[in-house]
Structures are given as structure tokens and as C-alpha cells.
Design a protein around this motif. Sequence first.
Motif, PDB file in Angstrom:
ATOM      1  N   GLN A 194       0.844  -1.186   0.000  1.00  0.00           N
ATOM      2  CA  GLN A 194       0.000   0.000   0.000  1.00  0.00           C
ATOM      3  C   GLN A 194       0.888   1.248   0.000  1.00  0.00           C
ATOM      4  O   GLN A 194       1.936   1.273   0.649  1.00  0.00           O
ATOM      5  N   LEU A 195       0.443   2.261  -0.739  1.00  0.00           N
ATOM      6  CA  LEU A 195       1.234   3.496  -0.857  1.00  0.00           C
ATOM      7  C   LEU A 195       0.585   4.643  -0.089  1.00  0.00           C
ATOM      8  O   LEU A 195      -0.614   4.903  -0.233  1.00  0.00           O
ATOM      9  N   VAL A 196       1.386   5.313   0.703  1.00  0.00           N
ATOM     10  CA  VAL A 196       0.956   6.502   1.453  1.00  0.00           C
ATOM     11  C   VAL A 196       1.512   7.733   0.733  1.00  0.00           C
ATOM     12  O   VAL A 196       2.668   7.724   0.313  1.00  0.00           O
ATOM     13  N   ILE A 197       0.675   8.771   0.603  1.00  0.00           N
ATOM     14  CA  ILE A 197       1.146  10.019  -0.004  1.00  0.00           C
ATOM     15  C   ILE A 197       0.776  11.193   0.897  1.00  0.00           C
ATOM     16  O   ILE A 197      -0.381  11.333   1.310  1.00  0.00           O
ATOM     17  N   GLY A 198       1.773  12.025   1.196  1.00  0.00           N
ATOM     18  CA  GLY A 198       1.525  13.220   2.003  1.00  0.00           C
ATOM     19  C   GLY A 198       1.964  14.466   1.256  1.00  0.00           C
ATOM     20  O   GLY A 198       3.148  14.779   1.205  1.00  0.00           O
ATOM     21  N   THR A 199       0.992  15.158   0.650  1.00  0.00           N
ATOM     22  CA  THR A 199       1.321  16.429  -0.032  1.00  0.00           C
ATOM     23  C   THR A 199       0.803  17.618   0.769  1.00  0.00           C
ATOM     24  O   THR A 199       1.054  18.759   0.409  1.00  0.00           O
ATOM     25  N   SER A 200       0.099  17.335   1.866  1.00  0.00           N
ATOM     26  CA  SER A 200      -0.733  18.336   2.523  1.00  0.00           C
ATOM     27  C   SER A 200       0.013  19.620   2.910  1.00  0.00           C
ATOM     28  O   SER A 200       0.953  19.592   3.704  1.00  0.00           O
ATOM     29  N   ARG A 201      -0.405  20.713   2.321  1.00  0.00           N
ATOM     30  CA  ARG A 201       0.074  22.076   2.621  1.00  0.00           C
ATOM     31  C   ARG A 201       1.578  22.241   2.377  1.00  0.00           C
ATOM     32  O   ARG A 201       2.181  23.209   2.857  1.00  0.00           O
ATOM     33  N   LYS A 202       2.193  21.326   1.655  1.00  0.00           N
ATOM     34  CA  LYS A 202       3.659  21.365   1.564  1.00  0.00           C
ATOM     35  C   LYS A 202       4.173  22.469   0.646  1.00  0.00           C
ATOM     36  O   LYS A 202       3.446  22.983  -0.203  1.00  0.00           O
ATOM     37  N   SER A 203       5.467  22.780   0.819  1.00  0.00           N
ATOM     38  CA  SER A 203       6.007  23.970   0.162  1.00  0.00           C
ATOM     39  C   SER A 203       6.090  23.823  -1.359  1.00  0.00           C
ATOM     40  O   SER A 203       6.115  24.833  -2.058  1.00  0.00           O
ATOM     41  N   PHE A 204       6.061  22.585  -1.888  1.00  0.00           N
ATOM     42  CA  PHE A 204       6.109  22.478  -3.360  1.00  0.00           C
ATOM     43  C   PHE A 204       4.877  23.142  -3.968  1.00  0.00           C
ATOM     44  O   PHE A 204       4.933  23.660  -5.084  1.00  0.00           O
ATOM     45  N   ILE A 205       3.753  23.153  -3.202  1.00  0.00           N
ATOM     46  CA  ILE A 205       2.533  23.816  -3.704  1.00  0.00           C
ATOM     47  C   ILE A 205       2.794  25.322  -3.804  1.00  0.00           C
ATOM     48  O   ILE A 205       2.491  25.962  -4.818  1.00  0.00           O
ATOM     49  N   GLY A 206       3.420  25.859  -2.748  1.00  0.00           N
ATOM     50  CA  GLY A 206       3.764  27.284  -2.762  1.00  0.00           C
ATOM     51  C   GLY A 206       4.743  27.628  -3.880  1.00  0.00           C
ATOM     52  O   GLY A 206       4.705  28.727  -4.440  1.00  0.00           O
ATOM     53  N   ARG A 207       5.621  26.680  -4.223  1.00  0.00           N
ATOM     54  CA  ARG A 207       6.587  26.944  -5.305  1.00  0.00           C
ATOM     55  C   ARG A 207       5.875  27.032  -6.655  1.00  0.00           C
ATOM     56  O   ARG A 207       6.349  27.680  -7.571  1.00  0.00           O
ATOM     57  N   ILE A 208       4.729  26.361  -6.754  1.00  0.00           N
ATOM     58  CA  ILE A 208       3.991  26.403  -8.022  1.00  0.00           C
ATOM     59  C   ILE A 208       3.233  27.727  -8.165  1.00  0.00           C
ATOM     60  O   ILE A 208       3.255  28.352  -9.209  1.00  0.00           O
ATOM     61  N   ASP A 209       2.573  28.153  -7.079  1.00  0.00           N
ATOM     62  CA  ASP A 209       1.697  29.323  -7.240  1.00  0.00           C
ATOM     63  C   ASP A 209       1.955  30.462  -6.249  1.00  0.00           C
ATOM     64  O   ASP A 209       1.179  31.417  -6.207  1.00  0.00           O
ATOM     65  N   GLY A 210       2.999  30.334  -5.454  1.00  0.00           N
ATOM     66  CA  GLY A 210       3.315  31.427  -4.534  1.00  0.00           C
ATOM     67  C   GLY A 210       2.436  31.461  -3.297  1.00  0.00           C
ATOM     68  O   GLY A 210       2.520  32.404  -2.496  1.00  0.00           O
ATOM     69  N   SER A 211       1.602  30.442  -3.093  1.00  0.00           N
ATOM     70  CA  SER A 211       0.681  30.483  -1.950  1.00  0.00           C
ATOM     71  C   SER A 211       1.410  30.288  -0.626  1.00  0.00           C
ATOM     72  O   SER A 211       2.419  29.595  -0.542  1.00  0.00           O
ATOM     73  N   ASP A 212       0.853  30.908   0.423  1.00  0.00           N
ATOM     74  CA  ASP A 212       1.366  30.705   1.779  1.00  0.00           C
ATOM     75  C   ASP A 212       0.846  29.385   2.313  1.00  0.00           C
ATOM     76  O   ASP A 212      -0.152  28.846   1.821  1.00  0.00           O
ATOM     77  N   VAL A 213       1.482  28.935   3.413  1.00  0.00           N
ATOM     78  CA  VAL A 213       1.145  27.624   3.969  1.00  0.00           C
ATOM     79  C   VAL A 213      -0.328  27.517   4.378  1.00  0.00           C
ATOM     80  O   VAL A 213      -0.926  26.450   4.293  1.00  0.00           O
ATOM     81  N   ASP A 214      -0.946  28.639   4.787  1.00  0.00           N
ATOM     82  CA  ASP A 214      -2.354  28.603   5.218  1.00  0.00           C
ATOM     83  C   ASP A 214      -3.313  28.576   4.043  1.00  0.00           C
ATOM     84  O   ASP A 214      -4.529  28.552   4.232  1.00  0.00           O
ATOM     85  N   ASP A 215      -2.789  28.619   2.853  1.00  0.00           N
ATOM     86  CA  ASP A 215      -3.646  28.810   1.690  1.00  0.00           C
ATOM     87  C   ASP A 215      -3.341  27.772   0.606  1.00  0.00           C
ATOM     88  O   ASP A 215      -3.264  28.098  -0.579  1.00  0.00           O
ATOM     89  N   ARG A 216      -3.165  26.507   1.053  1.00  0.00           N
ATOM     90  CA  ARG A 216      -2.749  25.477   0.092  1.00  0.00           C
ATOM     91  C   ARG A 216      -3.710  24.288   0.031  1.00  0.00           C
ATOM     92  O   ARG A 216      -3.318  23.193  -0.380  1.00  0.00           O
ATOM     93  N   ILE A 217      -4.974  24.506   0.422  1.00  0.00           N
ATOM     94  CA  ILE A 217      -5.902  23.369   0.415  1.00  0.00           C
ATOM     95  C   ILE A 217      -6.187  22.929  -1.020  1.00  0.00           C
ATOM     96  O   ILE A 217      -6.229  21.736  -1.328  1.00  0.00           O
ATOM     97  N   GLY A 218      -6.355  23.891  -1.912  1.00  0.00           N
ATOM     98  CA  GLY A 218      -6.622  23.538  -3.315  1.00  0.00           C
ATOM     99  C   GLY A 218      -5.497  22.699  -3.899  1.00  0.00           C
ATOM    100  O   GLY A 218      -5.731  21.681  -4.571  1.00  0.00           O
ATOM    101  N   GLY A 219      -4.271  23.107  -3.616  1.00  0.00           N
ATOM    102  CA  GLY A 219      -3.114  22.360  -4.126  1.00  0.00           C
ATOM    103  C   GLY A 219      -2.996  20.988  -3.488  1.00  0.00           C
ATOM    104  O   GLY A 219      -2.625  20.005  -4.139  1.00  0.00           O
ATOM    105  N   THR A 220      -3.341  20.928  -2.203  1.00  0.00           N
ATOM    106  CA  THR A 220      -3.336  19.638  -1.495  1.00  0.00           C
ATOM    107  C   THR A 220      -4.333  18.695  -2.155  1.00  0.00           C
ATOM    108  O   THR A 220      -4.041  17.518  -2.424  1.00  0.00           O
TER     109      THR A 220
END
Length: 261
Positions: free
Chosen positions: A200-226
Motif C-alpha cells: 500500500q502506498l501513502v502520499i503526504g502532499t498536505s500544505r507542503k512547500s512544493f505547492i507554494g513553489r507552483i503558485d506562490g501560496s502561503d502555507v495557510d492557503d494550500r488546500i486547493g493544491g493539497t
Amino acid sequence: MNPKLMGVVNVTPDSFSDGGQYLDPAAAIRHGVELVGDGAVVLDVGGESTRPGAEPVGEDEELRRVEPVVDGLAGVATVSIDTSKAAVAAAAIDAGASIVNDVTALRGDPEMAGLCAERGVGVVLMHMPGDPRTMQDDPRYGDVVDAVKAFLAERLELAVSAGIEEERVWLDPGIGFGKTLEHNLELLRRLGELRELGRQLVIGTSRKSFIGRIDGSDVDDRIGGTIASSVLAAVEGADVLRVHDVAEMAQALRVATAVLG
Ligand code: HH2
């Protein structure tokens, strides 16, 4: 596609997205109960941040943080303990945890593999080069997916040879751990290749900084990317999604599942 949701319960002052919010055990337990109501079937309780550059926490302090919270949540859901210390894992198992989520994949403490074998718990083995203090110092791979796959295969073999039942092992490529944006995207795109490991594979992308690197979002604003990254990971075969925002994630999965039929 029917991934399980693992809700994050960080009992730390310094976690990258929710540090300090649930340091009080009662608040952490309330939060865990709420996440179960939102759709989490596993609660991942952690007492030490793994964010890049995080300072290590002593065993006594980590235990003091997590033990009452595991105890309070073990009757509510399956609890995993996010630790790389065998003494913390042992106390958490005594308090009711049934999974050890070890971001060092059993490399952090020589007692960990034997403990997990003896206690018959589930184990999450995650890929991370080096440790959290150094992992983001210029990470390089030939082919990142091949490197992560070889690492996880080797750690799985070690776990099994230590006496951990293979069926109890979940594998995680460690999104954000010692990886550039391109490495994270490549792993998510080619997640299907890790299915060949048969676990089984576990994936944790939640609120991580790679999302911010894509769109400049702050950590509190990454639910869409998650949600975007987690739904796509589920389509590629992720079995467990480790997220902070369980209600939103559960709704996204209900809709994605309905559309896919
Ligand atoms: N990510 C974090 C912590 N533990 N465990 C697994 N298996 N997979 C992950 O991707 C993973 C993990 C980092 O997230 P968080 O717990 O929110 O932050 P911190 O480590 O700062 O407490």
C-alpha cells in the motif's frame, strides 16, 4: 479508487503548518475526534516536527507530548505514531497506537525494527535522504522515481528480514523530503511505478512547500493544491492520503469517485 484518509494531529510547537495549535493534549484529542467525524480512518499523531531545518526533540519531551493524545484517540480511530524513536513508539503502542509511521524508514533507531516486529504493528516506511536538518541541501538523483523505488524496496526487505510481516508495511515516497519541486512532481506523475513494490502506498502532499513553489501560496492557503495533488495521486494508485484538511479532502474524493464511476 478508494483511498483511506490519514488525518494529521501534530502535538508540536513548530510544525510547518499547524505548529502550536494542538500542544494542549485536550485540544489535540478534540481535533482528532473532529478529523474522524470528517472522514479520517487513521490519525497520525506526531510530537516532533520534520520540517526542513527543524530542531530535534528529546525523547522525554516527545513522549510527554504524544502519550496522552494517543491514549485519548486510540478508542476513536486507528492511531499511527509519527516517530523515529523506538522508546516513543513503544509507549505509544502501549497507549493504543497500532501503526508506526517512521520517516527514517527504520534507520533512525536501531531498536525500531525489532520493536515493530515484536509488537506486530503496521509500519510506514518513508523515503528521505539524510535527515530533516540537511535533506533540502541541494537534493540530486539520477532518476528520482528509480532511486526512491530502490530505497523503498531495500527498506521493505530489511523490515521483513527483521520479522515485520510484509502485509503490515506501507510505503511512502516522502513528498517534500529531500526533493526539489521537479522531483516531487515526477514522483506524483509516475506513482504507478511504485505500485510494482506490491505494498500500500501513502502520499503526504498536505500544505507542503512544493505547492507554494507552483503558485506562490502561503502555507495557510494550500488546500486547493493539497486536494489536486492528492486526488491525482489517488487516481495513480495511492492507498492512503495523509492530510490536515480531512473534510475538504473527503468531499473531493466523493466527487472524484462519482465522476470516475
Ligand atoms: N509528512 C510530514 C510528516 N510525516 N509521514 C509520512 N509517512 N509521509 C509524509 O509525507 C509526512 C510524514 C510533514 O508534515 P507535518 O506533520 O504537517 O509537518 P511537521 O513535520 O512540521 O510536523
